[in-house]
Each structure stands twice: as structure tokens, then as C-alpha cells.
Design a protein around this motif. Structure first.
Motif, PDB file in Angstrom:
ATOM      1  N   GLN A   4       0.807  -1.218   0.000  1.00  0.00           N
ATOM      2  CA  GLN A   4       0.000   0.000   0.000  1.00  0.00           C
ATOM      3  C   GLN A   4       0.840   1.268   0.000  1.00  0.00           C
ATOM      4  O   GLN A   4       0.361   2.329  -0.384  1.00  0.00           O
ATOM      5  N   LEU A   5       2.095   1.178   0.403  1.00  0.00           N
ATOM      6  CA  LEU A   5       3.010   2.325   0.379  1.00  0.00           C
ATOM      7  C   LEU A   5       3.986   2.156  -0.777  1.00  0.00           C
ATOM      8  O   LEU A   5       4.612   1.105  -0.935  1.00  0.00           O
ATOM      9  N   PHE A   6       4.114   3.201  -1.593  1.00  0.00           N
ATOM     10  CA  PHE A   6       5.017   3.185  -2.752  1.00  0.00           C
ATOM     11  C   PHE A   6       6.068   4.270  -2.535  1.00  0.00           C
ATOM     12  O   PHE A   6       5.734   5.456  -2.430  1.00  0.00           O
ATOM     13  N   ALA A   7       7.355   3.840  -2.467  1.00  0.00           N
ATOM     14  CA  ALA A   7       8.439   4.774  -2.139  1.00  0.00           C
ATOM     15  C   ALA A   7       9.360   4.974  -3.332  1.00  0.00           C
ATOM     16  O   ALA A   7       9.645   4.041  -4.097  1.00  0.00           O
ATOM     17  N   LEU A   8       9.848   6.205  -3.462  1.00  0.00           N
ATOM     18  CA  LEU A   8      10.841   6.564  -4.473  1.00  0.00           C
ATOM     19  C   LEU A   8      12.079   7.097  -3.751  1.00  0.00           C
ATOM     20  O   LEU A   8      11.960   7.879  -2.793  1.00  0.00           O
ATOM     21  N   ASP A   9      13.256   6.702  -4.259  1.00  0.00           N
ATOM     22  CA  ASP A   9      14.523   7.070  -3.637  1.00  0.00           C
ATOM     23  C   ASP A   9      15.193   8.160  -4.470  1.00  0.00           C
ATOM     24  O   ASP A   9      15.380   7.993  -5.684  1.00  0.00           O
ATOM     25  N   TYR A  34      11.222  11.614   3.979  1.00  0.00           N
ATOM     26  CA  TYR A  34      12.206  11.660   5.058  1.00  0.00           C
ATOM     27  C   TYR A  34      13.612  11.609   4.466  1.00  0.00           C
ATOM     28  O   TYR A  34      13.847  11.086   3.374  1.00  0.00           O
ATOM     29  N   SER A  35      14.541  12.170   5.200  1.00  0.00           N
ATOM     30  CA  SER A  35      15.958  12.151   4.804  1.00  0.00           C
ATOM     31  C   SER A  35      16.559  10.778   5.089  1.00  0.00           C
ATOM     32  O   SER A  35      16.313  10.179   6.146  1.00  0.00           O
ATOM     33  N   THR A  36      17.360  10.258   4.161  1.00  0.00           N
ATOM     34  CA  THR A  36      18.008   8.963   4.376  1.00  0.00           C
ATOM     35  C   THR A  36      19.270   9.151   5.213  1.00  0.00           C
ATOM     36  O   THR A  36      19.752  10.269   5.409  1.00  0.00           O
ATOM     37  N   PHE A  37      19.818   8.020   5.676  1.00  0.00           N
ATOM     38  CA  PHE A  37      21.004   8.090   6.544  1.00  0.00           C
ATOM     39  C   PHE A  37      22.214   8.684   5.839  1.00  0.00           C
ATOM     40  O   PHE A  37      23.084   9.284   6.470  1.00  0.00           O
ATOM     41  N   ARG A  47      13.686  10.051   0.666  1.00  0.00           N
ATOM     42  CA  ARG A  47      12.689   9.174   0.057  1.00  0.00           C
ATOM     43  C   ARG A  47      11.321   9.838   0.149  1.00  0.00           C
ATOM     44  O   ARG A  47      10.993  10.469   1.158  1.00  0.00           O
ATOM     45  N   VAL A  48      10.542   9.675  -0.907  1.00  0.00           N
ATOM     46  CA  VAL A  48       9.163  10.178  -0.959  1.00  0.00           C
ATOM     47  C   VAL A  48       8.234   8.975  -0.994  1.00  0.00           C
ATOM     48  O   VAL A  48       8.435   8.044  -1.782  1.00  0.00           O
ATOM     49  N   VAL A  49       7.197   8.999  -0.132  1.00  0.00           N
ATOM     50  CA  VAL A  49       6.296   7.847  -0.002  1.00  0.00           C
ATOM     51  C   VAL A  49       4.869   8.270  -0.356  1.00  0.00           C
ATOM     52  O   VAL A  49       4.370   9.285   0.135  1.00  0.00           O
ATOM     53  N   PHE A  50       4.253   7.470  -1.213  1.00  0.00           N
ATOM     54  CA  PHE A  50       2.856   7.687  -1.610  1.00  0.00           C
ATOM     55  C   PHE A  50       1.993   6.594  -0.992  1.00  0.00           C
ATOM     56  O   PHE A  50       2.373   5.411  -0.979  1.00  0.00           O
ATOM     57  N   LEU A  51       0.835   6.986  -0.487  1.00  0.00           N
ATOM     58  CA  LEU A  51      -0.115   6.045   0.103  1.00  0.00           C
ATOM     59  C   LEU A  51      -1.192   5.715  -0.927  1.00  0.00           C
ATOM     60  O   LEU A  51      -1.877   6.609  -1.415  1.00  0.00           O
ATOM     61  N   SER A  84       9.484  -5.934  -4.302  1.00  0.00           N
ATOM     62  CA  SER A  84       9.882  -6.626  -3.075  1.00  0.00           C
ATOM     63  C   SER A  84      10.981  -5.883  -2.329  1.00  0.00           C
ATOM     64  O   SER A  84      11.409  -6.321  -1.258  1.00  0.00           O
ATOM     65  N   ARG A  85      11.419  -4.754  -2.859  1.00  0.00           N
ATOM     66  CA  ARG A  85      12.534  -4.015  -2.249  1.00  0.00           C
ATOM     67  C   ARG A  85      12.118  -3.454  -0.886  1.00  0.00           C
ATOM     68  O   ARG A  85      11.012  -2.954  -0.711  1.00  0.00           O
ATOM     69  N   MET A  86      13.045  -3.535   0.086  1.00  0.00           N
ATOM     70  CA  MET A  86      12.819  -3.001   1.422  1.00  0.00           C
ATOM     71  C   MET A  86      13.487  -1.638   1.541  1.00  0.00           C
ATOM     72  O   MET A  86      14.599  -1.433   1.076  1.00  0.00           O
ATOM     73  N   PHE A  87      12.782  -0.679   2.135  1.00  0.00           N
ATOM     74  CA  PHE A  87      13.350   0.644   2.391  1.00  0.00           C
ATOM     75  C   PHE A  87      13.499   0.826   3.901  1.00  0.00           C
ATOM     76  O   PHE A  87      12.552   0.599   4.664  1.00  0.00           O
ATOM     77  N   PHE A  88      14.676   1.252   4.335  1.00  0.00           N
ATOM     78  CA  PHE A  88      14.916   1.480   5.754  1.00  0.00           C
ATOM     79  C   PHE A  88      14.494   2.897   6.144  1.00  0.00           C
ATOM     80  O   PHE A  88      14.231   3.750   5.298  1.00  0.00           O
ATOM     81  N   GLY A  89      14.470   3.125   7.435  1.00  0.00           N
ATOM     82  CA  GLY A  89      14.128   4.456   7.939  1.00  0.00           C
ATOM     83  C   GLY A  89      15.251   5.446   7.667  1.00  0.00           C
ATOM     84  O   GLY A  89      16.214   5.161   6.947  1.00  0.00           O
ATOM     85  N   GLY A  90      15.124   6.627   8.279  1.00  0.00           N
ATOM     86  CA  GLY A  90      16.121   7.655   8.014  1.00  0.00           C
ATOM     87  C   GLY A  90      16.314   8.565   9.200  1.00  0.00           C
ATOM     88  O   GLY A  90      16.041   8.208  10.354  1.00  0.00           O
ATOM     89  N   LYS A  91      16.778   9.787   8.910  1.00  0.00           N
ATOM     90  CA  LYS A  91      17.134  10.735   9.970  1.00  0.00           C
ATOM     91  C   LYS A  91      15.930  11.496  10.521  1.00  0.00           C
ATOM     92  O   LYS A  91      15.983  12.018  11.630  1.00  0.00           O
ATOM     93  N   GLY A  92      14.867  11.609   9.738  1.00  0.00           N
ATOM     94  CA  GLY A  92      13.709  12.358  10.207  1.00  0.00           C
ATOM     95  C   GLY A  92      12.827  12.830   9.063  1.00  0.00           C
ATOM     96  O   GLY A  92      13.245  12.863   7.896  1.00  0.00           O
TER      97      GLY A  92
END
Length: 804
Positions: A4-9, A34-37, A47-51, A84-92
Motif C-alpha cells: 500500500q506504500l510506494f516509495a521513491l529514492d 524523510y531524509s536517508t542516513f 525518500r518520498v512515499v505515496f499512500l 519486493s525491495r525493502m526501504f529502511f528508515g532515516g534521519k527524520g
């Protein structure tokens, strides 16, 4: 698996503000970013996330959505296309827009718009290539991804459910589904998109469209309307000759993105969009007089169809004999209750019951009529037959001294009408020795009124009004056979009062309220806006006195809430209905508009007998122009053209219309609501102009009292059947609520038509309304449409003039 969440890096130096603007341009709301590490001050990475509005359970659909997003945002890392790609969290967080979502159909439109704007020369080839690679059917350069509802037909076409997924979050009561059509289902595309209309097929003057469509009027006059409202207009205007060109011209003048709307115009045509329905797309859909969509609204010409075979009509004298027989039968019936005798206006019902009374000298009769004027007329006709009748005196007819008159009006205004008798008695005591002529005259009239009240139980024949009948005691009623001329439910249903919420709160807080009133005011205060409530029956009713209300500076009728049955909160106002009833007795009601179903609802458990309705054919002519609704708003919107049209007719016709337009457009001092019982238009040519809709709270409040579900129903244009006709009308879905509304409107129109006495006079009544009247010759031409040469209205041309 679902997604349900689609992210672009974005790690190539793109600015977040640039991506935000691009997302807004293509109507793709960012859920969060959010900003990546690895992000630094020198090189921003995020990364930008679309719902998505629903979880995507199909891998193919998810892959298509990712590829579209990557194409639109070509600054993103193009290698991140694996679902199937996993996206990790970031700085904020660097951006957060809430729960606004995308969906596959909207994304497809944005994708094609992006191609249209960035590769205009190769647009069709690029779309078709994308369709081929991703195994999506393509027709006219459009990807075949569709949104349908649960009641749609896409499921009937699909060979499997592989590409269907349902939403449980956006429209829980009407779940949408998104359907991707593969290459192998191209025949489905053609079947799904087929429409009976052609672009530019409808020829219409744009001034007419502006008058009939509030949204198009706003598009022209207002500085801005919402994107979705513009799109709704576009899907309709492309079907009107010159509509697309006119739309683009207004877009340019208003400063909207011309290139964006060039794309949408092409996209709508290529995709073979049908005209969007007004309901769900237009903010005026609940209040505007429309039919399905803008195209149908502007091209309609009345659209009233007769569905019944011709009715059997009798000679007027035969119908009169039927009424005499029904009266005799009702009189002879031993059982108490209500006998309903349908009787057309001017068929002779007054003559029939006056003759009956003159013959039945051993019986006592009470006659109730709608107005004081008709009361005096009936008394005169009885006198001509040798019947001595007591005519009740109304306070409205009395020439009272000014201070007493004002005090009486105040008592009724604050709900103390029952105490007026005591007020008159006190006035007589205080002024019996006066020598002032005006006061002496008032004292005499007060005595006459009180003597009349005392004589109610003594007269053989008593003539009064509907309103006075409802106040008489059971002891008086049981001594008479009551004959009611015209439908008394109309009088009962008028007993709706309005009081300000501020007044309710002030009286509630005063500490002066009797118990029942206090409890009811508390119930009103606790009801949310637009909510309805019912009061429990109470046999203990208390009122605030006039002195107490004056001390509180309250001048509204808050007292009668103590006797009300139902109420509605409406912003700063409270509407409430105080029921009146007919005391137990024998009633014979003669009316052209009585509805036995309503009588049974309002008087549950009461014996009600309905006699057959025998009708006579009009001697005169009833012609009805139906092309316009002639609601108050419709009259206002077409004022200039209507005045020109009426100007050619008013020298011949007398006019009955809304009170609002009575002085300006009328010439009789008559309007809806005060024409009942009027006889001086007998044999005259009459125009009845308007569809007499009442405020919506009247229908719903009375419906709520009657136990009809009203809270969720909304007014909308619906296809309905009424008597001999099928037609479009602004009404309710609930059958009982619809019938209640139609009762009010049909009754008022029939009463106004009846003023000319068409049954016995060779005259013409011309009705301007889209609510069909019985025996009307329907003329469905657009009688206000401007001729192309700018001359007279088409309706006033020799051809139309001959019809009128």
C-alpha cells in the motif's frame, strides 16, 4: 502479499521542493518524505512515499504503479523498481501531508499527462509502447485501467479476478474496484467504453447552459473552482457543439494551466468518457434542478410521459349526483369516524351539502371551511335555502381597539392562544363603564365573540373555519355531524413553528420553566444540528405566562414546544410541529386532494372510509408548459425572459404565483397559500406560475411525526410516477416522504387551477410548472428559448401562440 506504500529514492541531488511541486502539478499527494542516513548538507538524499487508497494484492498492478511513478519522477533512482525491495528508515521527516491517497486510475491519468507534456510529438507511440511492455490493453492511445463500482458491469466482462482488488477504506458503502484489462481483452474495452452520444452532438446556447447549470455559472463568474469540478464540466461540455473550445477559452482567461487542460480534453475524448453525473461531482447536485448530468439537463424539454390509458369521465351533473349519494350514505352510516368523499373543485359540493342540510331538519350539522370568506359565503347560501345557521366570529374579523388587538396578537405569538378568552373577559370588566366610542365598540364585539362561543353547543347548524374546528371540545363535537369542506390535513400540517436556539437556551437557563417544558427544551438543546427529535406524550402541560416571558424579553412561541410532537435543529433555529386532532365524532370530508393514506397515518386506529372518485371532464381548457421547473430559483434565474414572455399574455390572463413575485409579476393579489376558496376568478383566463415547493423542513418534520424515515434522505432529481404521468422531479427516495411532498404540491396547484372553475366555464388556465396537473394538455417546448435571429421568444411565435 500486499502493498500500500510506494516509495521513491532520490539520491542524485534533486531538491525536495522541486519534487513537491512536481507531485502537486500531477495531483499525486505525497504521504510523507524523510531524509536517508546518507543525506548530507551538500548532497540531500531522501525518500518520498505515496499512500495508495487500498492495499494492492496483485504483483502486476503494483509493478505498473511503480513504473509509472518512476517515469513521472525521472530524478528518482530508476533501479528501485522491484516491488519486493525493502526501504529502511532515516534521519527524520522533511514533509508530511496526511492521509490523502493516490489510486491506480488517477496515477494512470497523471502518467499519460506527463508523456503528453514531455513528448507531445511521440505521445501516442510512447503510451502504446508502455502498454505493450506492461501487458495492458490500449485503445485510442489510452491505457485501459478503469474504476468501477460494486454495481458496475466490469465483473461481468472479466475472465478472472486476477486484476481486481477492492477498497474498504475510501467508500465503505460503495466499494470501488480497479480493473486492468490485458491485451487479450481488447474487445472488452470497446464494449465498456461504448456511448450513444457523439462529441459536439448537442446544439445549445451557452447562455441557456449558464442559466440551467449553477456550476457552469460559477466557472464563468467566480475566480476559481476546484479541479474536480472543472473536470466534471469538461466531460459534459465536450458533448455540446463548441463546448470544448468554450471551455479552453475560459481556462485561459482564468489563468489555469492551459497545457494541463489541453491534455485532459484529449484524454477525455480518447478515453470516450461519458458525461459525468452531477451527483457526486457537483456541489449543487442536492439543490439544483437537474437531470442526471449537464448534457441531459440542458437538452431536456419537459420529459413528461403519460403512462395510463385515458380515464373515464362523466358528465358534470352525473358527478354531482354521485356526490349527493355519497353524502347521504355517509350520513346514514351509524359508525363514527372519517368519510372521505373526493370532489373536484367547482363540481358543486357546497350546493350538495347545503341541500342535504336543508332536507335533514332533524339533524345538527357543523360545517368547517378553510377561510373566513368562504365561511360567510356558505352561511349566505344556507340562508337562501331557509336554513338558519350560526356563523362563528373570528378574531381576525373584529374591528378591535389597537391595544387589545396587539395584546391578542402577542398572546398567539408566544403560544398563549388558549388564554385569549380570559383576556377578552378581563377587558370587558375593565371597560364596561367607558364612554369612549372605540372602546365601547370593542367591548360590544368582545361580548358578541363570547356569546358566539357560548352558542356553539346550541345551534342546529354551525358554520366555522378549519382552525376553529380543531379547538372545539369533544362535548361540542359529539352533538354534530361535521362536514369539512376541503382537506383539513392541509390546515393541520401548517402548525409548524420556528423559534431561535438562543431563545430556547435563555428560557431553559431561566429557572422559570414548568417541568414538561424544561425537559423538552433540554432535549432540544442536546440535539445536534440537522438532527430530529420526538417528544414523549405528556398529559401535564405547563406554560410560561406573558409576564414571565416579557421579563425574560422573549417574544417567540417557545411555549408550544410543551405540546409539540417533533422538532428539528436547523443551525440557529428550531422548527417544531404541534399536532392538532379531530375529536372523536362523525366527519364527512369533501375535497379534490384528500389522501386516504395520509389520513390513516395521521389518525391511526380511526375508522376511515374512502368513496370512489368520479371525475368530470373540464369544459374549459387546461394547458401546461413544462420545459422549466418554475421553482422560485428558476423564476429568478430566468427573470428577464420570463417577463418578456408574460408581457404578451398578461393582458388576457389573471395571474397566481408565489407571494414573492405577486406584486411584480402578478395582477390578482393572489399567491400560493391564499387562493383557496376564492370565487371571483370563475370563468376567467388564469395563469398559474410556479411549482410550490415548501421548505424542506416542512416535509421532513411532518414525515418524522408520522414515523417516516427522513434523516438520511436527500432531495434529488428522480424519475417518478404520479397518477397518469411519469416524469423527472426533485424529490425523495423514500416513497412515503415523496408522497407527502407531492401531496402538498399537487394540492396547491389543483386548488389554484380550480379558481377558474373549468368544469362549468369555457375559459383557459395556463400552468407554468414541471409538475403535471390532471387533464392538462402538456406543451413541452422550450417557451423561453431565444430565437437565433434575436427576435421574439420562440414560445411567443405564431406556432406557439396558437397552442396557448
Amino acid at each position: 502479499m500486499e502493498m500500500q506504500l510506494f516509495a521513491l529514492d532520490f539520491d542524485g541531488g534533486a531538491a525536495f521542493g522541486e519534487i513537491q511541486n512536481q507531485a502537486a502539478r500531477y495531483h499525486l499527494p505525497i504521504a510523507f518524505a524523510y531524509s536517508t542516513f546518507s543525506s548530507t548538507r551538500k548532497l540531500a538524499k531522501f525518500r518520498v512515499v505515496f499512500l495508495n487508497d487500498v492495499p494492492v494484492t496483485d504483483k502486476h498492478a503494483a509493478e505498473i504503479m511503480i513504473r509509472m511513478l518512476l517515469r513521472i519522477f525521472n530524478q528518482a533512482d530508476q533501479s528501485c523498481a522491484d516491488v519486493s525491495r525493502m526501504f529502511f528508515g532515516g534521519k527524520g521527516l522533511i514533509g508530511h501531508a496526511g492521509r490523502e491517497a493516490i489510486n491506480i486510475v488517477g496515477l494512470m491519468e497523471s502518467f499519460q499527462r506527463y508523456i503528453f507534456e514531455t513528448q507531445p510529438k511521440n505521445y501516442k507511440r510512447e503510451v502504446e509502447q508502455f502498454a505493450k511492455v506492461n501487458q495492458i490493453a490500449c485503445l485510442n492511445g489510452c491505457l485501459q485501467i478503469h474504476c468501477v463500482h460494486r454495481d458496475g458491469k466490469v465483473e461481468d466482462f472479466s475472465v478472472n479476478d486476477q486484476y481486481i482488488y477492492g477498497s474498504v477504506t475510501v467508500f465503505p458503502s460503495n466499494i470501488p474496484k480497479y480493473f486492468l484489462i490485458t491485451h487479450y481483452q481488447a474487445d472488452v474495452c470497446e464494449k465498456l467504453e461504448k456511448t450513444s452520444l457523439s462529441y459536439g452532438e448537442i446544439r445549445k446556447d451557452f447562455k441557456v447552459i449558464e442559466q440551467k447549470c449553477h456550476l457552469y455559472h460559477d466557472f464563468i463568474k467566480e475566480p476559481h473552482i476546484h479541479h474536480n469540478e472543472r473536470f466534471h464540466l469538461l466531460t459534459n461540455l465536450i458533448y455540446i457543439l463548441g463546448g470544448c473550445k468554450r471551455f479552453q477559452s475560459i481556462i485561459a482567461k482564468k489563468g489555469y494551466d492551459v497545457q494541463e487542460w489541453r491534455f485532459y480534453a484529449k484524454y477525455v475524448k480518447d478515453r470516450r468518457y461519458k458525461p459525468q453525473s452531477c451527483e457526486g461531482h457537483c456541489p449543487y447536485s442536492d439543490t439544483c434542478d437537474h437531470v442526471v448530468n449537464i448534457v441531459n439537463t440542458v437538452k431536456q424539454k419537459g420529459d413528461i410521459r403519460k403512462i395510463c390509458k385515458d380515464e373515464t369521465y362523466y358528465q358534470v351533473d352525473e358527478v354531482y349526483s354521485f356526490i349527493e349519494n355519497h353524502l347521504q350514505d355517509a350520513l346514514a352510516a351509524p359508525r363514527k369516524g372519517i368519510c372521505l368523499i373526493p370532489a373536484q373543485t367547482a363540481v358543486g359540493k357546497t350546493e350538495a351539502y347545503c341541500k342535504l342540510i336543508s332536507r335533514e331538519i332533524g339533524r345538527r350539522f357543523l360545517i368547517a371551511v378553510p377561510t373566513n370568506q368562504l365561511k360567510r359565503e356558505v352561511g349566505k347560501r344556507l340562508g337562501e335555502k331557509g336554513v338558519e345557521a350560526e356563523i362563528t366570529l373570528s378574531l381576525d374579523e373584529m374591528n378591535l381597539e389597537g391595544r387589545l388587538k396587539a395584546r391578542i396578537q402577542f398572546y398567539y405569538q408566544i403560544g398563549l392562544g388558549e388564554k385569549v378568552i380570559n383576556l377578552l373577559r378581563d377587558y370587558i370588566k375593565e371597560n364596561r363603564d367607558t364612554e369612549e366610542p372605540e372602546i365601547m365598540n370593542t367591548v360590544n364585539q368582545c361580548n358578541m365573540y363570547l356569546r358566539g362561543s357560548d352558542a356553539l353547543a346550541e345551534s342546529r347548524v354551525l358554520v366555522t373555519t378549519h382552525a376553529r374546528l380543531l379547538t372545539l371540545s369533544s362535548d361540542i363535537i359529539k352533538q354534530y355531524t361535521v362536514i369539512v369542506d376541503e382537506d383539513i390535513l392541509s390546515t393541520i400540517f401548517k402548525n409548524i413553528r420556528t423559534v431561535s436556539r438562543q431563545t430556547v437556551q435563555k428560557v431553559f437557563d431561566s429557572g422559570e420553566c414548568p417541568v414538561v417544558l424544561q425537559e423538552r427544551l433540554g432535549q432540544v438543546i442536546g440535539t445536534p444540528d440537522k438532527g430530529y427529535g420526538k417528544f414523549d406524550k405528556s398529559f401535564s402541560v405547563g406554560y410560561l405566562s406573558d409576564q414571565e416571558l416579557e421579563e425574560l424579553e422573549v417574544y417567540d412561541n417557545v411555549n408550544e414546544i410543551a405540546a409539540a410532537s417533533a422538532f428539528q435543529m436547523d443551525g440557529d433555529m428550531v422548527h417544531y410541529f404541534t399536532p392538532r386532532t379531530l375529536k372523536e365524532g362523525k366527519y364527512i370530508i369533501l375535497s379534490a386532494t384528500s389522501d386516504s393514506g395520509l389520513y390513516r397515518r395521521y389518525f391511526p386506529g380511526r375508522f376511515i372510509k374512502e368513496y370512489p372518485y368520479h371525475k368530470a371532464e373540464y369544459r374549459g381548457r387546461l394547458k401546461q408548459l413544462t420545459a422549466y421547473t418554475m421553482s422560485r430559483q428558476c423564476i429568478q434565474d430566468n427573470r428577464d425572459r420570463l417577463e418578456a414572455f408574460l408581457g404578451l399574455l398578461q393582458s388576457r390572463y389573471q395571474m397566481i404565483t408565489f407571494m414573492k413575485y405577486e406584486a411584480e409579476l402578478g395582477n390578482t393579489n393572489l399567491h400560493f397559500g391564499n387562493a383557496e376558496g376564492v370565487d371571483w376568478l370563475k370563468g376567467e383566463d388564469v395563469i398559474v406560475m410556479g411549482t410550490p415547493h415548501l421548505s424542506e423542513f416542512v416535509y421532513k418534520l411532518i414525515g418524522y411525526h408520522l414515523g417516516i424515515e427522513v434523516q438520511t434522505d436527500v432531495l434529488a432529481v428522480r424519475r417518478i410516477q404520479y397518477k397518469d404521468y411519469e416524469f423527472n422531479f426533485m424529490t425523495y427516495k423514500n416513497e412515503a416522504l415523496k408522497n407527502l411532498q407531492i401531496f402538498f404540491i399537487g394540492k396547491e396547484l389543483e386548488q389554484c387551477v380550480g379558481r377558474a372553475r373549468l368544469l362549468r366555464n369555457d375559459c383557459t388556465v395556463l400552468v407554468l410548472s414541471n409538475f403535471p396537473c390532471e387533464q392538462a394538455e402538456l406543451i413541452q417546448d422550450d417557451y423561453l428559448e431565444t430565437a437565433e435571429d434575436g427576435g421574439l421568444m420562440k414560445a411567443c411565435s405564431p406556432g406557439m401562440a396558437g397552442k396557448l
